[in-house]
Motif scaffolding. Structure first.
Motif, PDB file in Angstrom:
ATOM      1  N   CYS A   1      -9.033  -5.293   2.836  1.00 53.21           N
ATOM      2  CA  CYS A   1      -8.046  -3.938   3.554  1.00 53.21           C
ATOM      3  C   CYS A   1      -9.273  -3.056   4.592  1.00 53.21           C
TER       4      CYS A   1
ATOM      5  N   GLY B   1      -4.406   1.514   0.372  1.00 57.81           N
ATOM      6  CA  GLY B   1      -5.354   0.646   0.289  1.00 57.81           C
ATOM      7  C   GLY B   1      -6.006   0.047  -0.856  1.00 57.81           C
TER       8      GLY B   1
ATOM      9  N   CYS C   1      -4.492  -0.512   6.801  1.00 54.25           N
ATOM     10  CA  CYS C   1      -3.975   0.239   5.919  1.00 54.25           C
ATOM     11  C   CYS C   1      -4.001   2.008   6.842  1.00 54.25           C
TER      12      CYS C   1
ATOM     13  N   PHE D   1       1.273  -6.096   0.513  1.00 57.82           N
ATOM     14  CA  PHE D   1       0.257  -6.823  -0.998  1.00 57.82           C
ATOM     15  C   PHE D   1       1.268  -8.045  -1.732  1.00 57.82           C
TER      16      PHE D   1
END
Length: 333
Positions: free
Chosen positions: A166, A275, A269, A256
């Motif tokens: 992320c 994240g 994110c 996710f």
């Protein structure tokens, strides 16, 4: 070393004694040698072994040999910041302004050293933000400390792991501040930095997903203040014009899922917990925090000081080892 009262010292002791790490990198520890020795005594871990020098001595010397290139290298250098902590008054597992000031000093010394090319990269241990703030240090975290001194332009945080990677448009700020900080340029720069970093790590063009800010990615403007339509979508479209493979904005609650994680190399994110929550649920012990857009290599553990278990010898070193390996890998490119 991180905050002396946290798990950083015992993780450093484990790293210094790890034979596999010795084969891939030469460790330079910025911390307090007396505290490390005390931690070893309390926890039963191997005591710190290495050449001890002061920060000034370390900066004045030539660059250390790589362990593979030197015949009989010193496997570790301990840059000793003695005198910042009164050992007689020191209590592990407690917020202490002196520990906050000491951890900041270790960080600044490491930045001095990497900017002076004395070290190839820096891996940071966990600090306690309450302790640093109590010491009068206003930075919200490591990322901002490094960005102030070593950013070459736009920068962002990346959390890297085999399970999920992320990056973040905003990091250490309150939720109420996030919408105002989201600009088309900020989102685009984060996508670009993500693409550049993953191309370097994987040796190919990555595919990137971008989260929306609001539930259901705004539901075509029904939720929020049209951040997706006004900011995020224009940034994605511009990234595509630059040749970046990117999709979104995705609803954060499905971005996710296992199937989607297999399709993308990273997820951009909009804010910290968007994240960090899924990443820590999936890869708490193996994720590495790194800062993109710096002139230097900087990685970090992906956990805090864990005061509740500090100086007990039970902290798991996997995240530190992963961070050290990633820093070594980036330095060798």
């Amino acid at each position: 070393m991180g905050d002396p009262a946290g798990v950083g010292p015992e993780l450093v002791l484990r790293a210094l004694a790890d034979e596999e790490l010795k084969s891939v990198c030469r460790l330079v520890v910025f911390g307090d040698v007396a505290l490390l020795a005390q931690c070893a005594k309390v926890t039963g871990l191997p005591p710190p072994v290495g050449k001890i020098v002061s920060p000034a001595e370390f900066l004045s010397q030539g660059r250390p040999e790589h362990p593979v290139q030197a015949e009989n290298p010193v496997q570790a250098i301990l840059v000793d910041h003695a005198g910042l902590i009164d050992i007689d008054k020191f209590v592990p597992g407690r917020v202490d302004p002196a520990c906050g000031a000491a951890s900041f000093a270790y960080i600044q010394s490491s930045i001095d050293s990497v900017l002076a090319h004395r070290v190839a990269g820096v891996t940071t241990g966990p600090i306690n933000k309450e302790a640093t703030h109590a010491a009068g240090i206003s930075f919200p975290g490591h990322t901002e400390m490094f960005a102030e001194r070593a950013a070459s332009g736009p920068w962002c945080m990346m959390q890297y792991s085999p399970e999920v990677t992320c990056t973040f448009v905003t990091v250490h700020c309150g939720y109420a501040e996030v919408p105002a900080l989201l600009t088309e340029r900020a989102v685009l720069e984060t996508i670009e930095l993500t693409s550049q970093a993953l191309k370097r790590l994987h040796g190919r063009e990555p595919h990137i997903a971008v989260c929306g800010l609001n539930p259901h990615a705004g539901e075509n403007g029904l939720f929020g203040n049209r951040e997706e339509q006004l900011v995020i979508i224009p940034a994605i479209e511009q990234a595509r014009r630059l040749g970046i493979s990117v999709e979104g904005p995705l609803p954060p609650d499905t971005a996710f899922l296992p199937g989607k994680r297999k399709q993308v190399d990273a997820i951009v994110c909009m804010y910290h917990d968007q994240g960090h929550i899924p990443l820590k649920a999936l890869a708490f012990d193996t994720a590495v925090n790194t800062t993109l857009g710096l002139k230097v290599i900087r990685t970090s553990v992906d956990h805090g000081t864990a005061f509740d278990i500090a100086w007990q010898g039970t902290a798991i070193p996997d995240s530190l080892y992963a961070a050290l390996r990633l820093a070594s890998r980036l330095a060798s490119d």
